[in-house]
Design a protein around this motif. Structure first.
Motif, PDB file in Angstrom:
ATOM      1  N   SER A   1       0.828  -1.209   0.000  1.00 61.87           N
ATOM      2  CA  SER A   1       0.000   0.000   0.000  1.00 61.87           C
ATOM      3  C   SER A   1       0.857   1.252   0.000  1.00 61.87           C
ATOM      4  O   SER A   1       0.525   2.249  -0.655  1.00 61.87           O
ATOM      5  CB  SER A   1      -0.922   0.004   1.225  1.00 61.87           C
ATOM      6  N   ALA A   2       1.966   1.237   0.719  1.00 61.01           N
ATOM      7  CA  ALA A   2       2.853   2.395   0.758  1.00 61.01           C
ATOM      8  C   ALA A   2       3.436   2.687  -0.623  1.00 61.01           C
ATOM      9  O   ALA A   2       3.569   3.844  -1.034  1.00 61.01           O
ATOM     10  CB  ALA A   2       3.974   2.166   1.767  1.00 61.01           C
ATOM     11  N   VAL A   3       3.770   1.641  -1.349  1.00 59.13           N
ATOM     12  CA  VAL A   3       4.302   1.809  -2.703  1.00 59.13           C
ATOM     13  C   VAL A   3       3.189   2.227  -3.665  1.00 59.13           C
ATOM     14  O   VAL A   3       3.363   3.137  -4.494  1.00 59.13           O
ATOM     15  CB  VAL A   3       4.973   0.510  -3.174  1.00 59.13           C
ATOM     16  N   GLU A   4       2.040   1.595  -3.543  1.00 59.60           N
ATOM     17  CA  GLU A   4       0.936   1.840  -4.468  1.00 59.60           C
ATOM     18  C   GLU A   4       0.405   3.264  -4.358  1.00 59.60           C
ATOM     19  O   GLU A   4      -0.135   3.808  -5.327  1.00 59.60           O
ATOM     20  CB  GLU A   4      -0.188   0.846  -4.180  1.00 59.60           C
ATOM     21  N   ALA A   5       0.564   3.892  -3.205  1.00 55.81           N
ATOM     22  CA  ALA A   5       0.026   5.240  -2.999  1.00 55.81           C
ATOM     23  C   ALA A   5       0.785   6.307  -3.772  1.00 55.81           C
ATOM     24  O   ALA A   5       0.255   7.396  -4.006  1.00 55.81           O
ATOM     25  CB  ALA A   5       0.051   5.582  -1.511  1.00 55.81           C
ATOM     26  N   GLY A   6       2.010   6.042  -4.192  1.00 55.64           N
ATOM     27  CA  GLY A   6       2.830   7.061  -4.849  1.00 55.64           C
ATOM     28  C   GLY A   6       3.075   6.796  -6.318  1.00 55.64           C
ATOM     29  O   GLY A   6       2.419   5.957  -6.954  1.00 55.64           O
ATOM     30  N   SER A   7       4.047   7.483  -6.846  1.00 55.09           N
ATOM     31  CA  SER A   7       4.322   7.418  -8.277  1.00 55.09           C
ATOM     32  C   SER A   7       5.050   6.135  -8.688  1.00 55.09           C
ATOM     33  O   SER A   7       5.247   5.901  -9.885  1.00 55.09           O
ATOM     34  CB  SER A   7       5.158   8.628  -8.691  1.00 55.09           C
ATOM     35  N   TRP A   8       5.441   5.340  -7.709  1.00 61.10           N
ATOM     36  CA  TRP A   8       6.110   4.061  -8.011  1.00 61.10           C
ATOM     37  C   TRP A   8       5.118   2.899  -7.961  1.00 61.10           C
ATOM     38  O   TRP A   8       5.498   1.753  -7.717  1.00 61.10           O
ATOM     39  CB  TRP A   8       7.228   3.787  -6.991  1.00 61.10           C
ATOM     40  N   SER A   9       3.854   3.154  -8.205  1.00 62.07           N
ATOM     41  CA  SER A   9       2.831   2.118  -8.049  1.00 62.07           C
ATOM     42  C   SER A   9       3.074   0.904  -8.949  1.00 62.07           C
ATOM     43  O   SER A   9       2.600  -0.198  -8.643  1.00 62.07           O
ATOM     44  CB  SER A   9       1.442   2.696  -8.325  1.00 62.07           C
ATOM     45  N   TRP A  10       3.798   1.103 -10.041  1.00 62.45           N
ATOM     46  CA  TRP A  10       4.095  -0.014 -10.934  1.00 62.45           C
ATOM     47  C   TRP A  10       4.927  -1.098 -10.246  1.00 62.45           C
ATOM     48  O   TRP A  10       5.005  -2.241 -10.711  1.00 62.45           O
ATOM     49  CB  TRP A  10       4.832   0.481 -12.178  1.00 62.45           C
ATOM     50  N   LEU A  11       5.544  -0.750  -9.087  1.00 63.33           N
ATOM     51  CA  LEU A  11       6.338  -1.732  -8.346  1.00 63.33           C
ATOM     52  C   LEU A  11       5.491  -2.631  -7.438  1.00 63.33           C
ATOM     53  O   LEU A  11       6.008  -3.592  -6.877  1.00 63.33           O
ATOM     54  CB  LEU A  11       7.367  -1.005  -7.464  1.00 63.33           C
ATOM     55  N   THR A  12       4.202  -2.309  -7.303  1.00 63.62           N
ATOM     56  CA  THR A  12       3.365  -3.029  -6.347  1.00 63.62           C
ATOM     57  C   THR A  12       3.364  -4.539  -6.558  1.00 63.62           C
ATOM     58  O   THR A  12       3.506  -5.306  -5.585  1.00 63.62           O
ATOM     59  CB  THR A  12       1.927  -2.483  -6.377  1.00 63.62           C
ATOM     60  N   PRO A  13       3.206  -5.042  -7.786  1.00 60.16           N
ATOM     61  CA  PRO A  13       3.244  -6.506  -7.956  1.00 60.16           C
ATOM     62  C   PRO A  13       4.546  -7.131  -7.483  1.00 60.16           C
ATOM     63  O   PRO A  13       4.537  -8.238  -6.918  1.00 60.16           O
ATOM     64  CB  PRO A  13       3.052  -6.683  -9.470  1.00 60.16           C
TER      65      PRO A  13
END
Length: 429
Positions: A268-280
């Motif tokens: 969720s911390a990653v998905e909230a910002g501009s790096w959301s493509w890293l979420t998977p």
């Protein structure tokens, strides 16, 4: 019959010493850098808000005391079993048995939690039967891996630790530079109190408990008097540094309220910002890290089961050593089967709370054992085991009420198992 060099046990029932400091540190990191860092921050934030950072510090202090006490005891008693051995030798057979019972029962629950975590991150949209089936399959596969020998387990742990550190580095970078980080998020909850901070410490302690796995591998470590203390403290120090960075980054990115509400806080911390493509990739990393924790947990529980069986506190057949692979194969199979069964009946949060209570009790006995050491036996400064003992008891009884009740009931049950045959023998006499 040839006897082992370090004890009165037959050589055929001793395990091969194959692990050095690096391998032992990898096992410790593989145990700690898993479920805790990906799962424990959310319930800790619910308990204390940004006060979880204070809870993290408290958990680290208690873990340091436990690690120091365990290291001094492990250097003196380099046998499989950890606090089961220390309690038996320093406090008496019952306390050793109770430590072993608490470890096996609590860590069996942890194994189930890790297997379910792997399944939840791998199949986030699947129904419970599908996730349960995957979790059971993971447990059986890792049991088969451990059966083939501990060196293969160390190799896999090293790969998992490297992958986990890479993912956590990406989480910290994405959280701090993704555009959502704000120092305003570090304001504490207005209703945070000492009880909440202590509860967060008890929950976060779950994430530090992996160094016990090094001590339970005492018979498989080369030069145990030097290797075990170094490996425990090195793995603990590295883990604390990583957890602190990740906790601060997640709080800055999400704030305590959003962190508390997240089921997958780091994703969720990653998905909230501009790096959301890293979420998977973060979700995959979480599953891999939980897999690493499960691998080391099964390894540790099987070694304690092996030691208890060898001493007659569990069925003797569980103390068998494989003639080719030199591992406690019966204990490993039994642990794998029990965990696979438990997976079908528990959820992750309940398993973590129960495990934390049992493991804090385990370390309370370790610290009490360390208090009996003499200076010539390598006794740590008395403040260390005293702080560790008090800290374990306080954190255990500030956990959620359900965890305290279930954990207490299980320890009482273990005590009855210990007492019943002795009472029957007494009546028979």
């Amino acid at each position: 019959m040839t006897m082992g060099p370090d004890s009165g046990q037959p050589a055929s029932s001793r395990l091969a010493r194959r692990l050095g400091t690096g391998s032992a540190v990898v096992i410790g990191l593989g145990s700690m850098l898993g479920a805790g860092v990906f799962a424990a921050f959310a319930p800790a934030a619910r308990a204390a808000g940004t006060g979880l950072l204070i809870g993290l510090a408290i958990a680290a202090i208690v873990a340091y005391c436990n690690a120091t006490s365990s290291a001094r005891l492990a250097a003196l008693y380099p046998e499989s079993g950890g606090t089961y051995v220390y309690g038996r030798e320093r406090l008496g057979p019952f306390w050793g048995y109770l430590a072993g019972w608490g470890f096996v029962v609590g860590k069996t629950a942890s194994c189930a939690a890790m297997a379910l975590t792997v399944a939840a991150y791998t199949l986030p949209h699947a129904d419970r039967p599908a996730r349960t089936a995957l979790a059971v399959g993971v447990v059986l596969a890792l049991t088969a891996l451990n059966y083939r020998g501990v060196r293969k387990s160390v190799l896999l742990s090293a790969v998992i630790v490297a992958a986990t550190l890479l993912v956590l580095g990406a989480v910290v970078l994405a959280s701090l530079t993704g555009g959502t980080a704000s120092t305003g998020h570090l304001r504490p909850f207005p209703d945070a109190d000492l009880g909440g901070v202590l509860q967060s410490a008890g929950l976060l302690f779950f994430a530090f408990a992996g160094y016990a796995r090094i001590a339970t591998l005492g018979e498989e470590v080369r030069e145990p008097r030097r290797t075990i203390p170094r490996a425990i403290l090195l793995s603990l120090g590295i883990t604390l540094a990583v957890y602190t960075l990740v906790a601060v980054a997640a709080l800055l990115a999400l704030g305590p309220a959003a962190l508390a509400a997240a089921t997958d806080p780091l994703a969720s911390a990653v998905e909230a910002g501009s790096w959301s493509w890293l979420t998977p990739a973060v979700r995959a990393g979480a599953a891999i890290a939980a897999l690493g924790s499960l691998l080391a947990l099964v390894l540790g529980v099987s070694r304690t089961t092996f030691a208890m069986a060898r001493d007659g506190h569990l069925p003797r057949t569980l103390g068998a050593v494989h003639p080719r692979f030199q591992v406690p194969h019966h204990a490993e199979i039994a642990v794998g089967v029990v965990v696979a069964i438990v997976v079908g009946f528990v959820d992750v949060l309940g398993a973590i709370g129960f495990s934390s209570f049992a493991v804090l009790g385990y370390y309370a006995i370790a610290n009490a054992s360390a208090l009996t050491l003499t200076r010539g036996e390598g006794r740590p400064p008395r403040i260390v085991p005293v702080t560790g003992l008090a800290g374990c008891l306080v954190l255990a009884f500030t956990l959620p009420a359900g965890s305290v009740l279930a954990g207490t009931a299980m320890l009482v049950l273990g005590t009855l198992f210990w007492a019943a045959p002795r009472l029957l023998r007494g009546r028979g006499g």
